[in-house]
Design a protein around this motif. Structure first.
Motif, PDB file in Angstrom:
ATOM      1  N   PRO A 150     -37.132-101.129  58.869  1.00  0.00           N
ATOM      2  CA  PRO A 150     -36.159-100.055  59.058  1.00  0.00           C
ATOM      3  C   PRO A 150     -36.727 -98.932  59.922  1.00  0.00           C
ATOM      4  CG  PRO A 150     -36.172-100.755  56.771  1.00  0.00           C
ATOM      5  CD  PRO A 150     -37.334-101.453  57.439  1.00  0.00           C
ATOM      6  N   GLY A 151     -35.948 -98.488  60.873  1.00  0.00           N
ATOM      7  CA  GLY A 151     -36.398 -97.449  61.785  1.00  0.00           C
ATOM      8  C   GLY A 151     -36.971 -97.980  63.083  1.00  0.00           C
ATOM      9  N   ALA A 152     -37.262 -99.292  63.141  1.00  0.00           N
ATOM     10  CA  ALA A 152     -37.748 -99.865  64.399  1.00  0.00           C
ATOM     11  C   ALA A 152     -36.676 -99.698  65.473  1.00  0.00           C
ATOM     12  CB  ALA A 152     -38.079-101.344  64.211  1.00  0.00           C
ATOM     13  N   SER A 153     -37.099 -99.465  66.708  1.00  0.00           N
ATOM     14  CA  SER A 153     -36.124 -99.211  67.771  1.00  0.00           C
ATOM     15  C   SER A 153     -36.611 -99.750  69.095  1.00  0.00           C
ATOM     16  CB  SER A 153     -35.834 -97.713  67.894  1.00  0.00           C
ATOM     17  OG  SER A 153     -36.993 -97.002  68.303  1.00  0.00           O
ATOM     18  N   LEU A 154     -35.650 -99.979  69.990  1.00  0.00           N
ATOM     19  CA  LEU A 154     -35.923-100.392  71.355  1.00  0.00           C
ATOM     20  C   LEU A 154     -35.082 -99.533  72.288  1.00  0.00           C
ATOM     21  CD1 LEU A 154     -35.794-104.293  71.060  1.00  0.00           C
ATOM     22  CD2 LEU A 154     -37.836-102.896  71.401  1.00  0.00           C
ATOM     23  N   LYS A 155     -35.720 -98.957  73.284  1.00  0.00           N
ATOM     24  CA  LYS A 155     -34.994 -98.172  74.271  1.00  0.00           C
ATOM     25  C   LYS A 155     -34.483 -99.087  75.375  1.00  0.00           C
ATOM     26  CE  LYS A 155     -37.368 -93.771  73.583  1.00  0.00           C
ATOM     27  NZ  LYS A 155     -38.162 -92.685  74.225  1.00  0.00           N
ATOM     28  N   LEU A 156     -33.218 -98.933  75.720  1.00  0.00           N
ATOM     29  CA  LEU A 156     -32.649 -99.678  76.838  1.00  0.00           C
ATOM     30  C   LEU A 156     -33.010 -99.004  78.155  1.00  0.00           C
ATOM     31  CD1 LEU A 156     -29.055-100.423  75.476  1.00  0.00           C
ATOM     32  CD2 LEU A 156     -31.170-101.683  75.080  1.00  0.00           C
ATOM     33  N   ASP A 157     -32.781 -99.726  79.245  1.00  0.00           N
ATOM     34  CA  ASP A 157     -32.972 -99.123  80.563  1.00  0.00           C
ATOM     35  C   ASP A 157     -31.890 -98.101  80.879  1.00  0.00           C
ATOM     36  OD1 ASP A 157     -35.198-100.652  81.001  1.00  0.00           O
ATOM     37  OD2 ASP A 157     -34.153-102.197  82.161  1.00  0.00           O
ATOM     38  N   VAL A 158     -30.808 -98.124  80.130  1.00  0.00           N
ATOM     39  CA  VAL A 158     -29.709 -97.187  80.321  1.00  0.00           C
ATOM     40  C   VAL A 158     -30.067 -95.868  79.639  1.00  0.00           C
ATOM     41  CG1 VAL A 158     -27.267 -96.763  79.866  1.00  0.00           C
ATOM     42  CG2 VAL A 158     -28.053 -99.064  80.439  1.00  0.00           C
ATOM     43  N   ARG A 159     -29.894 -94.765  80.363  1.00  0.00           N
ATOM     44  CA  ARG A 159     -30.365 -93.457  79.924  1.00  0.00           C
ATOM     45  C   ARG A 159     -29.962 -93.121  78.489  1.00  0.00           C
ATOM     46  NH1 ARG A 159     -27.666 -89.093  79.357  1.00  0.00           N
ATOM     47  NH2 ARG A 159     -25.900 -89.898  80.554  1.00  0.00           N
ATOM     48  N   GLY A 160     -30.977 -92.910  77.638  1.00  0.00           N
ATOM     49  CA  GLY A 160     -30.773 -92.403  76.292  1.00  0.00           C
ATOM     50  C   GLY A 160     -30.251 -93.395  75.279  1.00  0.00           C
ATOM     51  N   CYS A 161     -29.934 -94.615  75.681  1.00  0.00           N
ATOM     52  CA  CYS A 161     -29.366 -95.597  74.754  1.00  0.00           C
ATOM     53  C   CYS A 161     -30.487 -96.327  74.016  1.00  0.00           C
ATOM     54  CB  CYS A 161     -28.493 -96.600  75.502  1.00  0.00           C
ATOM     55  SG  CYS A 161     -26.993 -95.882  76.197  1.00  0.00           S
ATOM     56  N   THR A 162     -30.326 -96.440  72.701  1.00  0.00           N
ATOM     57  CA  THR A 162     -31.361 -97.031  71.852  1.00  0.00           C
ATOM     58  C   THR A 162     -30.731 -97.973  70.828  1.00  0.00           C
ATOM     59  OG1 THR A 162     -32.694 -95.014  72.046  1.00  0.00           O
ATOM     60  CG2 THR A 162     -33.268 -96.538  70.283  1.00  0.00           C
ATOM     61  N   VAL A 163     -31.363 -99.122  70.647  1.00  0.00           N
ATOM     62  CA  VAL A 163     -30.989-100.052  69.579  1.00  0.00           C
ATOM     63  C   VAL A 163     -31.994 -99.886  68.452  1.00  0.00           C
ATOM     64  CG1 VAL A 163     -30.619-102.463  68.959  1.00  0.00           C
ATOM     65  CG2 VAL A 163     -30.028-101.667  71.251  1.00  0.00           C
ATOM     66  N   SER A 164     -31.506 -99.753  67.233  1.00  0.00           N
ATOM     67  CA  SER A 164     -32.416 -99.495  66.118  1.00  0.00           C
ATOM     68  C   SER A 164     -32.095-100.384  64.928  1.00  0.00           C
ATOM     69  CB  SER A 164     -32.339 -98.017  65.700  1.00  0.00           C
ATOM     70  OG  SER A 164     -31.025 -97.671  65.343  1.00  0.00           O
ATOM     71  N   ARG A 165     -33.102-100.566  64.071  1.00  0.00           N
ATOM     72  CA  ARG A 165     -32.947-101.350  62.845  1.00  0.00           C
ATOM     73  C   ARG A 165     -32.616-100.401  61.695  1.00  0.00           C
ATOM     74  NH1 ARG A 165     -32.124-106.598  62.235  1.00  0.00           N
ATOM     75  NH2 ARG A 165     -33.897-107.069  63.608  1.00  0.00           N
ATOM     76  N   LEU A 166     -31.513-100.675  61.024  1.00  0.00           N
ATOM     77  CA  LEU A 166     -31.055 -99.816  59.948  1.00  0.00           C
ATOM     78  C   LEU A 166     -31.614-100.284  58.606  1.00  0.00           C
ATOM     79  CD1 LEU A 166     -27.319 -99.510  61.041  1.00  0.00           C
ATOM     80  CD2 LEU A 166     -29.216 -97.998  61.583  1.00  0.00           C
ATOM     81  N   PRO A 167     -31.756 -99.354  57.642  1.00  0.00           N
ATOM     82  CA  PRO A 167     -32.267 -99.747  56.317  1.00  0.00           C
ATOM     83  C   PRO A 167     -31.232-100.565  55.559  1.00  0.00           C
ATOM     84  CG  PRO A 167     -31.571 -97.459  56.315  1.00  0.00           C
ATOM     85  CD  PRO A 167     -31.480 -97.922  57.744  1.00  0.00           C
ATOM     86  N   SER A 168     -31.709-101.503  54.762  1.00  0.00           N
ATOM     87  CA  SER A 168     -30.833-102.339  53.956  1.00  0.00           C
ATOM     88  C   SER A 168     -31.563-102.718  52.668  1.00  0.00           C
ATOM     89  CB  SER A 168     -30.450-103.609  54.733  1.00  0.00           C
ATOM     90  OG  SER A 168     -29.650-104.456  53.952  1.00  0.00           O
ATOM     91  N   PHE A 169     -30.791-102.784  51.577  1.00  0.00           N
ATOM     92  CA  PHE A 169     -31.375-103.095  50.275  1.00  0.00           C
ATOM     93  C   PHE A 169     -30.606-104.264  49.655  1.00  0.00           C
ATOM     94  CE2 PHE A 169     -32.022 -98.638  51.206  1.00  0.00           C
ATOM     95  CZ  PHE A 169     -33.397 -98.490  51.002  1.00  0.00           C
ATOM     96  N   THR A 170     -31.365-105.193  49.033  1.00  0.00           N
ATOM     97  CA  THR A 170     -30.768-106.404  48.475  1.00  0.00           C
ATOM     98  C   THR A 170     -31.223-106.589  47.034  1.00  0.00           C
ATOM     99  OG1 THR A 170     -30.789-107.437  50.662  1.00  0.00           O
ATOM    100  CG2 THR A 170     -30.514-108.890  48.768  1.00  0.00           C
ATOM    101  N   ASP A 171     -30.288-106.901  46.172  1.00  0.00           N
ATOM    102  CA  ASP A 171     -30.627-107.358  44.824  1.00  0.00           C
ATOM    103  C   ASP A 171     -29.624-108.435  44.437  1.00  0.00           C
ATOM    104  OD1 ASP A 171     -28.289-106.116  43.921  1.00  0.00           O
ATOM    105  OD2 ASP A 171     -29.340-104.340  43.188  1.00  0.00           O
ATOM    106  N   MET A 172     -29.637-108.848  43.158  1.00  0.00           N
ATOM    107  CA  MET A 172     -28.783-109.957  42.755  1.00  0.00           C
ATOM    108  C   MET A 172     -27.293-109.627  42.865  1.00  0.00           C
ATOM    109  SD  MET A 172     -29.131-109.922  38.598  1.00  0.00           S
ATOM    110  CE  MET A 172     -30.897-110.229  38.698  1.00  0.00           C
ATOM    111  N   ARG A 173     -26.960-108.351  43.011  1.00  0.00           N
ATOM    112  CA  ARG A 173     -25.552-107.959  43.123  1.00  0.00           C
ATOM    113  C   ARG A 173     -25.043-107.985  44.559  1.00  0.00           C
ATOM    114  NH1 ARG A 173     -26.373-102.253  40.439  1.00  0.00           N
ATOM    115  NH2 ARG A 173     -28.152-102.455  41.881  1.00  0.00           N
ATOM    116  N   GLY A 174     -25.976-108.114  45.516  1.00  0.00           N
ATOM    117  CA  GLY A 174     -25.567-108.130  46.915  1.00  0.00           C
ATOM    118  C   GLY A 174     -26.419-107.208  47.770  1.00  0.00           C
ATOM    119  N   LYS A 175     -25.868-106.741  48.862  1.00  0.00           N
ATOM    120  CA  LYS A 175     -26.607-105.940  49.831  1.00  0.00           C
ATOM    121  C   LYS A 175     -25.964-104.570  49.978  1.00  0.00           C
ATOM    122  CE  LYS A 175     -27.801-110.085  52.511  1.00  0.00           C
ATOM    123  NZ  LYS A 175     -29.248-110.096  52.221  1.00  0.00           N
TER     124      LYS A 175
END
Length: 325
Positions: A182-207
């Motif tokens: 979570p929080g990992a990111s990649l900057k695109l060549d396009v000005r200011g645009c960023t792809v990032s990994r969002l936090p997620s939590f999983t248990d027996m009830r789902g995500k």
């Protein structure tokens, strides 16, 4: 003493019939082509065999019109356009023999566009700059700038010159991978645009996927909306914002997003809830290739304001390039 080269005169094949006096320097009109008196054709064009051009037609510079094409009243063709063999233009939505409308619909083909062989263009359509219309396509509505369209009716299958294409849960760019932290990111060549990994939590009830400012979201949202029920051949967005930032992710299905800063362009496939895309202000954004049942979530940094939208791509280019100067 250097002498400038003489301006090349137009060339007319002996079997061509050119009645217009408005033909640019260096243009070549080949055998059995017929150009009516009111037509205006720019310089360095190539008008091939068996082409017919009506009076109310304007053609820009360096245009190629291949064999068997008819350009009817109301057509406006920009510079550096390619029109393939037997491409068909139309100018009357309800044609009847010997019945003429007060004015024909105007069809516009912008600079750098290409139209494939046997494509059919319906009346009143605008084909955007550098768009590519595939062979045999039937164009029933406007074609956005730099898109590739195919089929009947024509649908968008891609965008030209997308510098970075990210796809899949393990999205990668220029040899690097967006890892699962979570929080990992990649900057695109396009000005200011960023792809990032969002936090997620999983248990027996789902995500569960929470979003907070600075913990997934790069700003405190003033507005959140969802886009759903979009047909796969439909296109959303096609605008920029003067001040508003956006953050996009999917909760279901997949959506392809094109971002463009006026110099560079990238395409990102959002196909997992933990992949988010930050789009700053003055970035042209397009969403397409919606999968069945897809739901796209958008967080915006400002409330809705119609005056904040830039819908005209040429105006966007002026603003974006001025901003980056």
């Amino acid at each position: 003493m250097n002498e400038s080269s003489p301006t090349p005169v137009p060339f007319f094949h002996p079997q061509a019939l050119c009645e217009s006096e408005h033909i640019g320097a260096g243009t070549r009109v080949w055998a059995f082509a017929h150009v009516l008196p009111g037509a205006k054709i720019g310089g360095d064009c190539n008008i091939c065999d068996h082409v017919f051009i009506e009076n109310d037609v304007v053609v820009g510079d360096r245009v190629t019109v291949k064999c068997g094409v008819q350009l009817w009243d109301g057509l406006r063709v920009g510079n550096d356009v390619f029109i393939g063999p037997n491409a068909t233009f139309t100018n009357d939505r309800v044609p009847r023999s010997k019945q003429y409308p007060e004015a024909f619909h105007q069809t516009v083909v912008h600079d750098g566009a290409s139209i494939g062989a046997n494509a059919t263009i319906l009346p009143g359509v605008t084909i955007g700059p550098e768009a590519m219309v595939g062979a045999g396509a039937v164009v029933t509505r406007d074609v956005p700038a730099r898109t590739t369209v195919v089929g009947n009716p024509a649908r968008i299958i891609g965008y030209a010159a997308a510098g970075n294409i990210l796809s899949g849960d393990a999205a990668s760019i220029t040899g690097r991978t967006l890892d699962s932290t979570p929080g990992a990111s990649l900057k695109l060549d396009v000005r200011g645009c960023t792809v990032s990994r969002l936090p997620s939590f999983t248990d027996m009830r789902g995500k569960l996927l929470p979003l907070e400012k600075d913990r997934g979201l790069p700003f405190a949202p003033a507005r959140i909306f969802s886009v759903y029920g979009v047909a796969r051949d439909s296109v959303r967005g096609e605008h920029a914002h003067l001040a508003c930032e956006q953050f996009l992710y999917v909760v279901s299905g997949s959506v392809s997003v094109v971002v463009d800063d006026g110099h560079r362009r990238a395409e990102v496939t959002l196909d997992h809830p933990t992949i988010g895309l930050h789009i700053p202000a003055l970035i042209w954004g397009v969403q397409y290739k919606f999968s069945p049942g897809s739901v796209l979530m958008v967080a915006a940094s400002l409330p809705y304001d119609a005056e904040d939208y830039v819908h005209d791509y040429e105006r966007f280019l002026v603003l974006a390039r001025g901003n980056s100067a």
